[in-house]
Structure formats: structure tokens, C-alpha cells
Design a protein around this motif. Sequence first.
Motif, short mmCIF file in Angstrom:
data_model
loop_
_atom_site.label_atom_id
_atom_site.label_comp_id
_atom_site.label_asym_id
_atom_site.label_seq_id
_atom_site.Cartn_x
_atom_site.Cartn_y
_atom_site.Cartn_z
N THR A 71 15.34 -37.01 50.72
CA THR A 71 14.70 -35.94 49.97
C THR A 71 13.48 -35.39 50.71
N ALA A 72 12.66 -36.30 51.26
CA ALA A 72 11.48 -35.87 52.01
C ALA A 72 11.87 -35.01 53.20
N HIS A 73 12.95 -35.38 53.87
CA HIS A 73 13.43 -34.61 55.02
C HIS A 73 13.92 -33.23 54.59
N ALA A 74 14.71 -33.18 53.52
CA ALA A 74 15.22 -31.89 53.05
C ALA A 74 14.08 -30.97 52.64
N ASP A 75 13.08 -31.52 51.96
CA ASP A 75 11.91 -30.72 51.58
C ASP A 75 11.17 -30.21 52.82
N ALA A 76 11.07 -31.07 53.84
CA ALA A 76 10.38 -30.69 55.08
C ALA A 76 11.12 -29.56 55.79
N VAL A 77 12.45 -29.65 55.82
CA VAL A 77 13.25 -28.60 56.46
C VAL A 77 13.05 -27.27 55.73
N ALA A 78 13.08 -27.31 54.41
CA ALA A 78 12.90 -26.08 53.63
C ALA A 78 11.53 -25.47 53.85
N ALA A 79 10.49 -26.32 53.85
CA ALA A 79 9.13 -25.83 54.07
C ALA A 79 8.96 -25.26 55.48
N THR A 80 9.58 -25.91 56.44
CA THR A 80 9.48 -25.46 57.83
C THR A 80 10.21 -24.14 58.03
N GLN A 81 11.36 -23.98 57.40
CA GLN A 81 12.10 -22.72 57.51
C GLN A 81 11.32 -21.57 56.87
N VAL A 153 29.20 -33.47 66.21
CA VAL A 153 27.90 -33.91 65.68
C VAL A 153 26.84 -33.97 66.77
N ALA A 154 27.14 -33.48 67.97
CA ALA A 154 26.15 -33.40 69.05
C ALA A 154 25.39 -32.09 68.89
N VAL A 155 24.07 -32.17 68.83
CA VAL A 155 23.25 -30.99 68.55
C VAL A 155 22.08 -30.91 69.52
N THR A 156 21.52 -29.71 69.62
CA THR A 156 20.28 -29.51 70.36
C THR A 156 19.11 -29.70 69.39
N SER A 157 17.90 -29.68 69.92
CA SER A 157 16.72 -29.84 69.07
C SER A 157 16.62 -28.70 68.06
N ALA A 158 16.96 -27.48 68.46
CA ALA A 158 16.89 -26.35 67.54
C ALA A 158 17.84 -26.54 66.37
N GLU A 159 19.02 -27.06 66.66
CA GLU A 159 20.01 -27.28 65.59
C GLU A 159 19.59 -28.44 64.68
N LEU A 160 18.99 -29.47 65.26
CA LEU A 160 18.58 -30.62 64.45
C LEU A 160 17.47 -30.25 63.48
N LEU A 161 16.64 -29.27 63.85
CA LEU A 161 15.56 -28.84 62.96
C LEU A 161 16.07 -28.31 61.63
N GLU A 162 17.30 -27.79 61.62
CA GLU A 162 17.84 -27.19 60.40
C GLU A 162 18.92 -28.05 59.75
N ARG A 163 19.22 -29.18 60.35
CA ARG A 163 20.36 -29.98 59.91
C ARG A 163 20.01 -30.83 58.68
#
Length: 458
Positions: A71-81, A153-163
Motif C-alpha cells: 500500500t505504501a508503495h502504491a501511494d508513493a507511485v501515485a504521489a510521484t506521478q 518482467v524485465a524493466v528499466t528504471s523508468a518503467e519500475l517507477l510506475e510499476r
Amino acid sequence: MTHLRVDLLVIGFGKGGKTLAATLGKQGRSVVLVERSPKMYGGTCINVGCVPTKSMVYRSEQRRPGEDGVTAHADAVAATQALTADLRAVNYDIFDPLPSVTVLTGEAVFTGPDSVSVGTADGEVTVSAAAIVIDTGSVPVIPDIPGLRECPVAVTSAELLERVPRADRLVVLGGGYIGLEFASMMAGFGTEVTVLEHHSQILRFEDDDVAASARDLLERRGVRIVTGAAIHEVSTMGGGARVSYSVDDRTAVADGDTILVALGRVPDTAGLGLDTAGIRTASSGAVVVDEFLRTSLPNVYAVGDVNGGPQFTYISLDDHRIVVDQLTGAAHPRSTTQRIAVPNCLFLTPPLARVGMTEREARRAGRAIQVAVSPVAKLATVPRARIVGETAGLMKLVVDAETDMILGAALLCHDAHEIVNLVSLAMRHQITATAMREGIYTHPSMSEFFNQLLGMLR
């Protein structure tokens, strides 16, 4: 087809390019700024680089004990976006009051030494310019490891930021700045992280004591680090993947729900048509420039990551100053040779900031040096670290024994990204170690470390 003829054409919305466009636009010069993606207005830094990663790092540090990591991660992704969307809009809007600047969204391709074709949603636009600046940045390296490119499931850093949702298990390929930053961040959200590093030491350009302290910090955060790892294959299995590797001829595997490919970045020049224009590139793809950032064509410049220099936003900003001097005919134009004591920072928790020479580099150069080094926890005059509950890390300064000038620093501590700028300023303006030791600093602050640490020079 639309044709525009302008004073300046900037290809890429990065820090250097957008600042150049705004600077000359404010002078009334006609400018066209081209960005191929509306998701990249403002450049790499605010969209997929510095800003979102540091936002995620900060939010991983703010996770409360017992709080669900998913949950903390999902909230962080939303706030960052939301943060990056706001900054993207702000950056695009800075050109609204500048009528002489036109922003085009589309792919730019050189058609000659002073012209490009831009494929926009409204059709093709050709642009001719007296001066052209290339600021297309860099892209992640995806090596030819069997199975890696095909792995879903191999991603770059940009993709991981939104995953989302957050991976339960993350395997990071590469123990450099990007890999370690994401390893620390994701561990903070409760992910099980394994880092596979080819070299025998993470942060191999750091002194052994600094690298060891950083490794200890990461491992105490829960990150598993494997050095000397030769990666052989990536196999897709179920909803994740398995990375096969060996260390000293012993084979092993690391399983993950997500694989982060963090093996460096290269200049993004593919598809620009540089050959058509006669612009020289290096084997890495970087645009070849001189100390004034001029390419092989006198009217074309390259700024930021694309010219093969240090991949930092603030270097791109300084690049813009150099090009402005060229375009405005400054009497004493700046150049890259004038850059002294440029700091950098790896945002672990706490961050590792460094500037200048390491102890190893200074000794190899034959310098007579004194070194002061201490764990943060043993520095009694730095109560700030205890106040914020962050006493991990190490602080190290290297000083020329003959001139008393600071040669370098490695600061693995709370607020390292801020206090390294004081060290850098002292080095740039030749302020002695003695003067820094006897300085008066606010209390309680991390900068007070100068008072005690510089008294420990040996």
C-alpha cells in the motif's frame, strides 16, 4: 508542409536545452524547441530521473513501522506521478509568455547541416536554424544476455517507477548508482532485493572503506548483494523470472517477480540522422564536442548526456551557460575545462555524496596527503544525526598535506547531498581545511562535522 526558419533550434526538452530556449527567447530570438514525447516535457530529470526517483526514495523512508509495504508503495507511485505531471505542465507553460518560442512535439531528423524534419501530429514541419543544439539525453543499456530482451518482467528504471503492485522479489542487474538507489528504495517498501554486480566491489570507484560502509548499510536494510557475478541467462518462469549467474565458477540462480536492468545508460542519438548532417559521433553514440560544446559542425552544439559527459542534470545546466556564451559572443566564454570540484550524490538512506579525489586516487597521483575518516556515530559534534535518528554511515575528507587544500570528500550520512556542496565550494575557491575546521556553523547541523573531523587529520 510547414517550414520555419529560426535563430535557434533545440532538439530535446532537457535541462540544458529548455534553459537555452528560454534564455534566448527572453532576448527576443526566434526559437523552436522539439520534444518527441508529451510525457517528456521538462526532460529526463523531472519525468523519469532525479525527481521521481528521489520522491520514491523519500516516501520509502517515510513508511511507518507496521505499515503495509504494498500500500505504501502504491501511494508513493501515485504521489510521484502527480508530482511529475505537475512539473511537466509547469515546464511546458514557461514558454507561454515567450511569443518567439515555438514548441513542437514530434520526432526530429536531420535533413542537412542546418535543418531538420519534425513529424508532428499535424503533419511534417521542416525547421532551418542558424544554430542547433542537440539535447536528446541518454537511454538505458539493454545487453545481449540470453533471454533478457524477451523477458516480460524485465524493466528499466523508468518503467519500475510506475510499476504497481510492488514486486515481492526484485533482482537488480548492476550495482551502480541506479541499481543501488532502486535497491535501497524498494527494500524500504518491503521488497526482497538481490543485487547482482559484475565487479568484485559495489561502487568500485570509491575507497574500500566507503564502499564497505555503503554495502553494510544496504545489507542492514535487507538488500542481498552478490559481487563478482557473471550473468549467463534470464529465464521466464510463471509470473516472474530466474537469473542464472556464476561467482568464481560456482553457478547460482536468483528468482524475482521483477528484473531491473540497471547496467548503465548511453547517449540517445539513434534515429537523429546525424550522418546526414555530417555530425561526428563516438563509438558509444555520443556526439563528439570540444570544450565549448561545439560539434564537428560550427553551427551545431550538444549539451547534457548526449555529448558523453557526466550524466547529471546540473552538468546539463552548466552546458547551457557555455553555449549561451558562444551564441551571444561573450568576451570571455566559459568552457568545460573550467569545471572544478563537481559533486555527485547517490541517494541511499542515508545518501552518499562525493566530490574530488578519493584517498586511493590521491596516493596514486603521488600527493602527500592527510586523511580524516570517522563513522558518523562517533562524531560527538554532529548531534543532528542523532536528532533525526540517522547515525549510520561514514564521513571522510582527503587534504593536501603541503597546501592544506581539500582534495576530496566522501560523505555517507544524513543530508550528505547538501553538505557536499560546502566542500565543493571550499575546493573551488581554495578555502583551506584549517579555515573550514575553524568555521562557525549553525547548531545542530550536519555541517558541524568540519569542526571535529578536520581535527582528526592524520
